[in-house]
Design an enzyme around this catalytic site. Structure first.
Site, short mmCIF file in Angstrom:
data_model
loop_
_atom_site.label_atom_id
_atom_site.label_comp_id
_atom_site.label_asym_id
_atom_site.label_seq_id
_atom_site.Cartn_x
_atom_site.Cartn_y
_atom_site.Cartn_z
N SER A 234 10.08 3.27 -27.66
CA SER A 234 9.32 3.63 -28.85
C SER A 234 7.87 3.79 -28.43
O SER A 234 7.51 3.53 -27.27
CB SER A 234 9.43 2.53 -29.91
N LYS A 235 7.08 4.23 -29.38
CA LYS A 235 5.65 4.35 -29.09
C LYS A 235 5.08 2.97 -28.70
O LYS A 235 4.25 2.86 -27.81
CB LYS A 235 4.94 4.88 -30.33
N GLN A 236 5.61 1.92 -29.36
CA GLN A 236 5.12 0.56 -29.09
C GLN A 236 5.44 0.12 -27.66
O GLN A 236 4.70 -0.63 -27.05
CB GLN A 236 5.73 -0.46 -30.07
#
Ligand SMILES: [Zn+2]
Length: 292
Positions: A234-236
């Site tokens: 994910s972006k995280q």
């Protein structure tokens, strides 16, 4: 007698960044499943969380889908254009007593043991001098929430495991659960193919569909792509964006993750055409077979 409805699938990204291999898996799986069944494939931009959104990300996502040959049908719907519809739905649920105002703060909820399942504090009313901060769905009493997932098989979730999910957040933004269920119903979506991290959300959606008297779509939750430390990409977790210039390589990786037979390296649309012709919804066993 139930008439079978013509297949309508969708991909519904949030514009919080560029597409990465994890989001491409959901896009390609939903596209191939729709096309293999002669269905329509819609794209919906889920832009209901301005604090997390990145300017230009929606356009970047659409350009990337085009570059990968993932041609959608009809107009792209943006959730930010449908706020009145969400308000109408909440009002309807409130008038049916299927939604209630909540005055709990995030801090109070976390002190009561985590934000995951709402403890029910406000479901029987709030003090008369207080204004609701947020609105929640009143999970009806009843037997377990059940559906058959095409990959994960029979699902049965106790209503207490799901609880009174959030419909409108304390910051005034519409919650994912309400918007997704309303949009899928309004767009006539019959088939949802998405990441397995949303299996629990689907239990809530089945309850919402029940109260809306909307048909529950067929679901297939595809195992998510994880990084070397087992975290969902994910972006995280700093997943790298996919590049249209590397489309053939990316599509080959995505098809391998989806346990599909390899296709010849070609233009993205040719590769997708071949992948459509040989698409088989993956089995859960095929994901467990390649463990270390
Ligand atoms: Zn509350």
């Amino acid at each position: 007698m139930t008439m079978s409805r013509p297949y309508v699938g969708r991909f519904a990204p949030s514009p919080t960044g560029q597409l990465h291999i994890g989001s491409m898996v959901a896009a390609v799986a939903s596209f191939l499943d729709a096309r293999a069944q002669g269905g329509r494939w819609l794209v919906r931009i889920e832009d209901l969380d301005p604090p997390r959104e990145v300017p230009g990300a929606a356009e970047d996502i659409l350009r990337t889908l085009e570059g990968f040959g993932l041609a959608w049908d009809g107009e792209v719907i943006r959730q930010s254009a449908r706020l009145d519809r969400y308000a109408d739905q909440l009002n309807q649920w409130r008038s049916m007593d299927a939604a209630f105002g909540c005055v709990c703060s995030r801090r109070e909820l976390s002190e009561q043991g985590g934000l995951d399942v709402y403890p029910g504090t406000c479901r029987y009313g709030i003090p008369p001098d207080m204004t609701p901060r947020s609105f929640r769905f009143r999970m009806p009493k009843g037997g377990p929430l059940q559906w058959v997932d095409r990959i994960h098989g029979e699902q049965s979730w106790e209503r207490e495991q799901v609880g009174d999910v959030i419909l409108r957040r304390a910051d005034g933004h519409w919650a994912y659960h309400l918007a997704v269920v309303v949009d899928d119903a309004d767009q006539g979506v019959t088939d949802i193919v998405r990441g397995a991290d949303l299996l629990g959300a689907t239990a809530a959606h089945v309850a919402l569909q029940e109260v809306m008297a909307a048909p529950t779509p067929r679901y297939a939750h595809v195992p998510v792509v994880v990084n070397d430390t087992g975290q969902k990409l994910s972006k995280q977790t700093l997943a790298q964006p996919v590049r249209v210039s590397q489309a053939a390589e990316v599509l080959a990786d995505v098809l391998a993750h989806l346990r599909q037979a390899p296709v010849a390296r070609d233009s993205p649309s040719q590769m997708l055409a071949q992948a459509t012709a040989q698409w088989a919804c993956p089995s859960l066993a095929s994901f467990h077979a390649d463990g270390p």
